[in-house]
Scaffold this active site. Structure first.
Site, PDB file in Angstrom:
ATOM      1  CG  ASP A 211       0.220  11.642   7.155  1.00 21.28           C
ATOM      2  OD1 ASP A 211      -0.290  12.144   6.144  1.00 21.28           O
ATOM      3  OD2 ASP A 211       1.214  10.900   7.118  1.00 21.28           O
TER       4      ASP A 211
ATOM      5  CD  GLU B 115      -3.740   8.200   1.304  1.00 24.81           C
ATOM      6  OE1 GLU B 115      -2.891   7.353   1.634  1.00 24.81           O
ATOM      7  OE2 GLU B 115      -3.487   9.127   0.504  1.00 24.81           O
TER       8      GLU B 115
END
Length: 530
Positions: free
Chosen positions: A15, A186
């Site tokens: 991420d 997301e």
């Protein structure tokens, strides 16, 4: 020509959020249930990186005691404005079942490697928040909306204004992007160029269908049109690629005007197989076309292992030492603990000079008070070696070396006491989804409470060994399956979908009798193998 070789951050660094301040580049990555929270790496040339800091160091910033496996810190977002660093992150408290408990916070600092503020609470409507500083002085926070109705879960992207003055979210919540047909939308990140607001999202799920999607709008609140050749980046259609699971991106520009996309990827042991190194961080160069959209410079949408680096001065960092003898009073930066901070009540570099002292507390299956100090696996092949001094009084006291994924999946080579033999003993525990086995046919007796322990991992193979003198080694327990220490095994075999970390190797001590027996480790060496 200087080249960037992917991954740039190896071993469980997912991420990535990239930020440039002057000539310095920073990448923040997720740490989940490991403490301190958030890894921030630093580079000056985009080629060479080093771990600079972990900013969430206090319980007031991050209280993960009791958090389930792979919960905790998800998808941090790092930005900079007017002399201040901003870090937004989620602390996930529950992920299985219909409802998700996802609390979002913001911390700030004037120096990235200095002390960060106590958190400002933002919201709990979903996860993966980010912070966008607009040209007009306003700020905005997009995040995924969790929708529990009819099992939908991924409910699109919402947006709300953040007030610097009031230190909170204000005004209307806007629903700005439902996602594309890839689904599982997301990781929203906003940036602006030439009057367009660009929205980067991660789609397809953070496994083999993962992707980076790009959309844009003239108004920050939408509507957003999707990139004409969406997705911008993915490895979903080519199982032969070295870099799989490519997705979850953010962009940065260099001082000379070039653009790069950072993203996560996985390197499976076999095609579409298990990734013991977890999800790692990569870079791709991107270019602007006349239509006002970003595209991979290499063409197509597949990640490249090597890309051209920007024309910046080469800046190399001193490598971390392979061996630590615990002579200093500062813990090496590559070590972390699970869920709770290190403090003198259970781990010490001062209690006994030249040793890492660890007090036995709860079991390796606990989500509250584990006594483990471990580091990431960053190489397919490595050895980890430690020397242990331990005088257990009961079979309920154990200390040793663990190869660890989560509370339900780990290997453990440990010393304990066996009253039937009136002796210190060595043993191995295998926890495979809480199904226990002991590869040793019988205990190995030790004359003294002193022993060297070693784990050797060669891709999918794990072997343990021990030594009485540190020179002559005896392998024990046979060859074990290292590949179960991976997201893919945990998720796919048992459909336990909250499995997002990577393999750790480290030292630990348990005393489930409650007596608090201490173990002493006088060295630890992590050595990559060719």
């Amino acid at each position: 020509m200087n080249m960037i070789t992917n991954p740039i951050l190896t071993g469980f660094n997912p991420d990535p959020s990239i930020c440039r301040v002057g000539d310095d580049f920073y990448i923040a990555t997720s740490t989940f249930d490991w403490f301190p929270g958030v890894q921030i790496h630093h580079s000056r040339d985009l080629v060479h990186w080093h771990l600079l800091t972990r900013p969430l160091t206090r319980v007031s910033q991050l209280n993960m005691k009791g958090n389930p496996d792979s919960c905790g810190v998800w998808a941090p977002n790092l930005t900079y404005k007017d002399g201040m660093f901003y870090l937004v992150y989620t602390d996930v408290k529950r992920f299985d079942g219909r409802w998700k408990d996802t609390h979002n916070y913001l911390v700030t600092a004037t120096e990235i490697d200095g002390e960060w503020s106590d958190p400002i609470y933002l919201n709990s409507s979903g996860f993966d928040p980010s912070l966008f500083h607009d040209e007009d002085g306003r700020a905005w926070v997009p995040n995924l909306l969790v929708d529990h109705r009819k099992g939908k879960f991924f409910g699109g992207i919402v947006l709300q204004e953040y007030s610097y003055r009031e230190r909170r979210l204000i005004g209307e919540v806007y629903y700005i992007f439902p996602g594309t047909g890839l689904g599982v939308t997301e990781g929203p990140v906003l940036f602006k160029r030439n009057g367009w607001y660009y929205l980067i999202t991660a789609e397809g799920g953070t496994e083999y269908n993962h992707a980076v999607t790009l959309a844009r709008s003239r108004q920050i609140t939408g509507p957003y049109e999707v990139h004409p050749t969406n997705p911008v980046l993915t490895s979903a259609h080519n199982p032969d690629l070295y870099l799989q699971k490519a997705g979850h991106g953010s962009v940065v520009s260099t001082p000379d005007g070039r653009w790069y996309l950072t993203h996560l990827a996985g390197r499976p042991l076999t095609p579409r197989g298990r990734c013991t190194l977890g999800r790692e961080t990569c870079l791709q160069e991107v270019v602007w076309h006349e239509d006002g959209w970003l595209y991979l410079k290499s063409g197509g949408n597949e990640p490249q292992v090597q890309i051209e680096a920007p024309d910046l001065p080469v800046y190399r960092w001193e490598a971390l030492p392979e061996r630590c003898d615990f002579e200093d009073e500062t813990m090496p930066i590559d070590f972390q603990s699970l869920r709770v901070p290190m403090d003198e009540t259970w781990v010490s570099l001062r209690k006994r000079s030249g040793f890492l002292s660890i007090k036995g507390r709860e079991s390796l299956c606990s989500t509250h008070h584990q006594s483990m100090i471990a580091r990431r696996q960053q190489d397919f092949n490595f050895t980890a070696t430690t020397r242990l001094e331990f005088q257990p009084d009961t079979f309920q006291q154990m200390a040793g070396l663990t190869y660890y994924y989560n509370t339900r999946h780990f290997y453990y080579l440990f010393m304990s006491w066996e009253e039937s033999l009136n002796s210190y003993v060595l043993n191995i525990f295998v926890n495979d989804d809480n199904r226990w086995s002991e590869p040793l046919p019988e205990y190995i007796r030790l004359e003294k409470g002193e022993v060297w322990l070693r784990a050797t991992v060669q891709r999918e193979k794990l072997n343990f060994s021990y030594s009485i003198d540190g020179n002559t080694w005896q392998e024990i327990g046979g060859t074990l399956d290292a590949s179960i220490i991976s997201d893919d095994y945990v998720c796919n075999k048992f459909e336990y979908k909250a499995a997002f970390t990577g393999a750790f190797i480290g030292m630990c001590c348990q005393d489930v009798s409650g007596r608090g027996k201490w173990a002493y480790f006088d060295s630890f060496e992590y050595k990559p193998l060719l």
